[in-house]
Design a protein around this motif. Structure first.
Motif, PDB file in Angstrom:
ATOM      1  N   ARG A  52       0.838  -1.203   0.000  1.00  0.00           N
ATOM      2  CA  ARG A  52       0.000   0.000   0.000  1.00  0.00           C
ATOM      3  C   ARG A  52       0.870   1.248   0.000  1.00  0.00           C
ATOM      4  O   ARG A  52       1.841   1.328   0.756  1.00  0.00           O
ATOM      5  CB  ARG A  52      -0.870  -0.024   1.256  1.00  0.00           C
ATOM      6  CG  ARG A  52      -1.880   1.118   1.382  1.00  0.00           C
ATOM      7  CD  ARG A  52      -2.807   0.785   2.531  1.00  0.00           C
ATOM      8  NE  ARG A  52      -3.735   1.798   2.900  1.00  0.00           N
ATOM      9  CZ  ARG A  52      -5.070   1.674   2.780  1.00  0.00           C
ATOM     10  NH1 ARG A  52      -5.585   0.594   2.226  1.00  0.00           N
ATOM     11  NH2 ARG A  52      -5.869   2.618   3.198  1.00  0.00           N
ATOM     12  N   ASN A  56      -1.529   6.579   1.698  1.00  0.00           N
ATOM     13  CA  ASN A  56      -2.940   6.172   1.823  1.00  0.00           C
ATOM     14  C   ASN A  56      -3.212   5.738   3.274  1.00  0.00           C
ATOM     15  O   ASN A  56      -2.781   4.686   3.704  1.00  0.00           O
ATOM     16  CB  ASN A  56      -3.234   5.025   0.850  1.00  0.00           C
ATOM     17  CG  ASN A  56      -4.724   4.762   0.708  1.00  0.00           C
ATOM     18  OD1 ASN A  56      -5.545   5.401   1.378  1.00  0.00           O
ATOM     19  ND2 ASN A  56      -5.079   3.827  -0.150  1.00  0.00           N
ATOM     20  N   PRO A  57      -3.938   6.568   4.034  1.00  0.00           N
ATOM     21  CA  PRO A  57      -4.084   6.308   5.474  1.00  0.00           C
ATOM     22  C   PRO A  57      -4.961   5.094   5.767  1.00  0.00           C
ATOM     23  O   PRO A  57      -5.763   4.670   4.946  1.00  0.00           O
ATOM     24  CB  PRO A  57      -4.742   7.590   5.986  1.00  0.00           C
ATOM     25  CG  PRO A  57      -5.440   8.180   4.804  1.00  0.00           C
ATOM     26  CD  PRO A  57      -4.650   7.780   3.602  1.00  0.00           C
ATOM     27  N   VAL A  95     -13.622  10.631  10.168  1.00  0.00           N
ATOM     28  CA  VAL A  95     -12.285  11.239  10.139  1.00  0.00           C
ATOM     29  C   VAL A  95     -12.266  12.449  11.066  1.00  0.00           C
ATOM     30  O   VAL A  95     -13.046  13.386  10.892  1.00  0.00           O
ATOM     31  CB  VAL A  95     -11.898  11.648   8.701  1.00  0.00           C
ATOM     32  CG1 VAL A  95     -10.545  12.356   8.678  1.00  0.00           C
ATOM     33  CG2 VAL A  95     -11.876  10.426   7.782  1.00  0.00           C
ATOM     34  N   SER A 112      -5.238  13.976  10.556  1.00  0.00           N
ATOM     35  CA  SER A 112      -6.533  13.411  10.969  1.00  0.00           C
ATOM     36  C   SER A 112      -6.502  11.887  10.917  1.00  0.00           C
ATOM     37  O   SER A 112      -5.690  11.295  10.203  1.00  0.00           O
ATOM     38  CB  SER A 112      -7.652  13.954  10.076  1.00  0.00           C
ATOM     39  OG  SER A 112      -7.355  13.701   8.727  1.00  0.00           O
ATOM     40  N   ALA A 114      -9.001   8.255  10.778  1.00  0.00           N
ATOM     41  CA  ALA A 114     -10.322   7.681  10.510  1.00  0.00           C
ATOM     42  C   ALA A 114     -10.607   6.586  11.532  1.00  0.00           C
ATOM     43  O   ALA A 114      -9.777   5.705  11.748  1.00  0.00           O
ATOM     44  CB  ALA A 114     -10.360   7.107   9.093  1.00  0.00           C
ATOM     45  N   PRO A 137      -7.126  -2.149   7.382  1.00  0.00           N
ATOM     46  CA  PRO A 137      -7.415  -1.955   5.955  1.00  0.00           C
ATOM     47  C   PRO A 137      -7.925  -3.262   5.377  1.00  0.00           C
ATOM     48  O   PRO A 137      -7.755  -4.319   5.989  1.00  0.00           O
ATOM     49  CB  PRO A 137      -6.058  -1.598   5.363  1.00  0.00           C
ATOM     50  CG  PRO A 137      -5.075  -2.316   6.236  1.00  0.00           C
ATOM     51  CD  PRO A 137      -5.671  -2.245   7.633  1.00  0.00           C
ATOM     52  N   SER A 138      -8.526  -3.211   4.210  1.00  0.00           N
ATOM     53  CA  SER A 138      -8.995  -4.439   3.582  1.00  0.00           C
ATOM     54  C   SER A 138      -7.826  -5.414   3.435  1.00  0.00           C
ATOM     55  O   SER A 138      -6.704  -5.007   3.116  1.00  0.00           O
ATOM     56  CB  SER A 138      -9.631  -4.134   2.231  1.00  0.00           C
ATOM     57  OG  SER A 138      -8.766  -3.347   1.433  1.00  0.00           O
ATOM     58  N   LEU A 201     -16.190  11.069   1.977  1.00  0.00           N
ATOM     59  CA  LEU A 201     -14.981  10.826   1.188  1.00  0.00           C
ATOM     60  C   LEU A 201     -15.069   9.512   0.424  1.00  0.00           C
ATOM     61  O   LEU A 201     -14.388   9.316  -0.575  1.00  0.00           O
ATOM     62  CB  LEU A 201     -13.746  10.792   2.099  1.00  0.00           C
ATOM     63  CG  LEU A 201     -13.498  12.055   2.927  1.00  0.00           C
ATOM     64  CD1 LEU A 201     -12.250  11.878   3.792  1.00  0.00           C
ATOM     65  CD2 LEU A 201     -13.356  13.275   2.034  1.00  0.00           C
ATOM     66  N   ARG A 202     -15.870   8.585   0.962  1.00  0.00           N
ATOM     67  CA  ARG A 202     -16.100   7.324   0.264  1.00  0.00           C
ATOM     68  C   ARG A 202     -17.538   6.916   0.535  1.00  0.00           C
ATOM     69  O   ARG A 202     -17.921   6.772   1.697  1.00  0.00           O
ATOM     70  CB  ARG A 202     -15.141   6.239   0.776  1.00  0.00           C
ATOM     71  CG  ARG A 202     -15.420   4.858   0.157  1.00  0.00           C
ATOM     72  CD  ARG A 202     -14.357   3.842   0.488  1.00  0.00           C
ATOM     73  NE  ARG A 202     -14.424   3.400   1.871  1.00  0.00           N
ATOM     74  CZ  ARG A 202     -13.554   2.560   2.437  1.00  0.00           C
ATOM     75  NH1 ARG A 202     -12.556   2.080   1.721  1.00  0.00           N
ATOM     76  NH2 ARG A 202     -13.681   2.206   3.695  1.00  0.00           N
TER      77      ARG A 202
HETATM   78  P1  AMP Z   1      -9.343   0.595   3.208  1.00  0.00           P
HETATM   79  O1  AMP Z   1      -8.599   0.557   4.492  1.00  0.00           O
HETATM   80  O2  AMP Z   1      -8.683  -0.199   2.153  1.00  0.00           O
HETATM   81  O3  AMP Z   1     -10.790   0.296   3.419  1.00  0.00           O
HETATM   82  O4  AMP Z   1      -9.301   2.113   2.751  1.00  0.00           O
HETATM   83  C1  AMP Z   1      -9.487   3.124   3.721  1.00  0.00           C
HETATM   84  C2  AMP Z   1     -10.094   4.340   3.110  1.00  0.00           C
HETATM   85  O5  AMP Z   1     -10.283   5.330   4.123  1.00  0.00           O
HETATM   86  C3  AMP Z   1      -9.217   4.953   2.049  1.00  0.00           C
HETATM   87  O6  AMP Z   1     -10.048   5.447   1.021  1.00  0.00           O
HETATM   88  C4  AMP Z   1      -8.549   6.077   2.806  1.00  0.00           C
HETATM   89  O7  AMP Z   1      -8.108   7.102   1.948  1.00  0.00           O
HETATM   90  C5  AMP Z   1      -9.646   6.533   3.766  1.00  0.00           C
HETATM   91  N1  AMP Z   1      -9.041   7.141   4.958  1.00  0.00           N
HETATM   92  C6  AMP Z   1      -8.465   6.499   5.980  1.00  0.00           C
HETATM   93  N2  AMP Z   1      -7.960   7.380   6.882  1.00  0.00           N
HETATM   94  C7  AMP Z   1      -8.248   8.604   6.423  1.00  0.00           C
HETATM   95  C8  AMP Z   1      -7.962   9.922   6.893  1.00  0.00           C
HETATM   96  N3  AMP Z   1      -7.279  10.134   8.011  1.00  0.00           N
HETATM   97  N4  AMP Z   1      -8.397  10.958   6.153  1.00  0.00           N
HETATM   98  C9  AMP Z   1      -9.061  10.730   5.004  1.00  0.00           C
HETATM   99  N5  AMP Z   1      -9.343   9.520   4.490  1.00  0.00           N
HETATM  100  C10 AMP Z   1      -8.948   8.454   5.190  1.00  0.00           C
END
Ligand code: AMP
Ligand code: MG
Length: 354
Positions: A52, A56-57, A95, A112, A114, A137-138, A201-202
């Motif tokens: 990763r 990408n947080p 977040v 920040s 999440a 994460p996934s 954001l998602r």
């Molecule tokens: P995943 O862990 O593969 O489900 O992906 C996590 C998602 O959450 C990604 O799209 C990240 O960009 C988003 N995400 C996680 N932490 C943050 C953060 N601190 N700010 C913005 N987006 C976040």
């Protein structure tokens, strides 16, 4: 079907996490690749295993509001507290300003973090046994289709890399909604996130309408998410993600599918359709039909598993019949509209140029 889960495995899994190891666990959305969120070394192993990008947080999984509060800089604030009370445990990641005890590697260096509390007995048992926050994460290689079964996880990671807790198939099937809460008046009000704006954001199964009802304020959509709920004009506007190995395209009607088929050997085409009217005879010769459910909840739950089946070694093209547009579902149910929006988001990214 998998056997009933043996909860006596949880202690060994928590021990592995304590020694900095990785444990893949089921959640209601998809399988997560868990590690101690407060250990930079353990989190580094997650980035390595997934391939990763460091920017990408990761989402941090918690047992509930109390644990969440220890990871946020300043008070949680009214908006965050309301959302947590309304939707946790559940598929909503929030977040918020990051507390300094959260290592920077978790948030891609950003200010920040999440946070989410998963609605799954195994995920919660693991969190409670470990007694601290876990990144999750996934549990797949970066950019590929997310895992919704333990077998999917094992395709990506061997037993050395991660212990896999098998909880059967995930019920929701797509990733959580991610919402960012802004602080009211930058600079004023200290660390409180009360009364600021909210941005999705998602998209996920928790939709804008449900969030607005709780926040009693409008919720915006972040860049790259179509607000009308229609697909964006071109997948090229989005970065590739959630992508099968085979080239993936979206089609709206059967004549459009024929155009794609002319470019490919139709024997190697996998067609995914939710249409109850779809018949083998609609397809290019020898293409294989993979049926998806016609209702939003069931479609989302089946999508990733079906994409993986379609992505067999002989497949060179995956053609996905565009599901109903969210605006048509809106009148029936805002919940279904939210799910269709999230499904479109994932499909657009699966079909984005790589
Ligand atoms: P995943 O862990 O593969 O489900 O992906 C996590 C998602 O959450 C990604 O799209 C990240 O960009 C988003 N995400 C996680 N932490 C943050 C953060 N601190 N700010 C913005 N987006 C976040
Ligand atoms: Mg992912």
């Amino acid at each position: 079907m998998s056997d009933p889960f043996d909860f006596s495995l949880i202690d060994a899994a928590a021990e592995r996490l304590r020694s900095g190891g990785l444990v893949a666990f089921p959640t209601e959305t998809v399988y997560g690749l868990g590690a101690d969120a407060l250990s930079a070394d353990a989190v580094e192993r997650v980035f390595q295993a997934k391939g990763r990008p460091a920017a990408n947080p990761l989402i941090v999984h918690v047992t509930g509001i109390d644990m969440a509060a220890t990871l946020v800089d300043g008070p949680l604030g009214d908006d965050a507290t309301r959302l947590m009370r309304a939707f946790w445990p559940g598929p909503l990641s929030i977040v918020l300003p990051r507390h300094q005890r959260v290592p920077g590697i978790v948030t891609g260096g950003g200010p920040s973090v999440a946070l989410r509390c998963p609605d799954h007995p195994i995920a919660l048992a693991l969190l409670f046994a470990f007694g601290g926050p876990l990144v999750g994460p996934s549990a797949n290689k970066s950019g590929t289709v997310s895992p919704t079964t333990a077998a999917h996880v094992r395709e990506a990671f061997d037993g050395q890399t991660a212990l896999v807790l098998d909880g059967g198939a995930c019920q929701t099937g797509i990733e959580s909604t991610v919402i960012r809460l802004e602080q009211a008046g930058a600079g004023a009000g200290g660390g409180s996130s009360m009364g600021g704006g909210a941005t999705i954001l998602r998209p996920g199964v928790v939709g804008a309408e449900q969030l607005e009802a709780v926040l009693e304020a409008p919720v915006r959509f972040g860049p790259g998410i179509s607000e009308a709920g229609a697909p964006l004009p071109s997948p090229g506007m989005l970065a590739s993600h959630y992508a099968p190995r085979a080239r993936t395209v979206l089609f709206s009607d059967w004549s459009e599918l024929e155009l794609f088929a002319e470019e490919a050997d139709s024997a190697s085409i996998a067609v995914l359709s939710h249409s109850i009217l779809a018949e083998e005879s609609d397809l290019p010769p020898r293409a294989i039909l993979h049926r998806l459910p016609a209702t939003a909840t069931e479609y989302a739950a089946a999508l990733y598993c079906t994409l993986r089946e379609a992505d067999a070694p002989g497949t060179s093209l995956i053609a996905v019949h565009r599901p109903p547009l969210p605006q048509y579902a809106q009148a029936d149910s805002p919940e279904a509209a939210a799910i269709w929006r999230a499904v479109h988001d994932r499909l657009m990214r699966a079909a984005a140029p790589r």
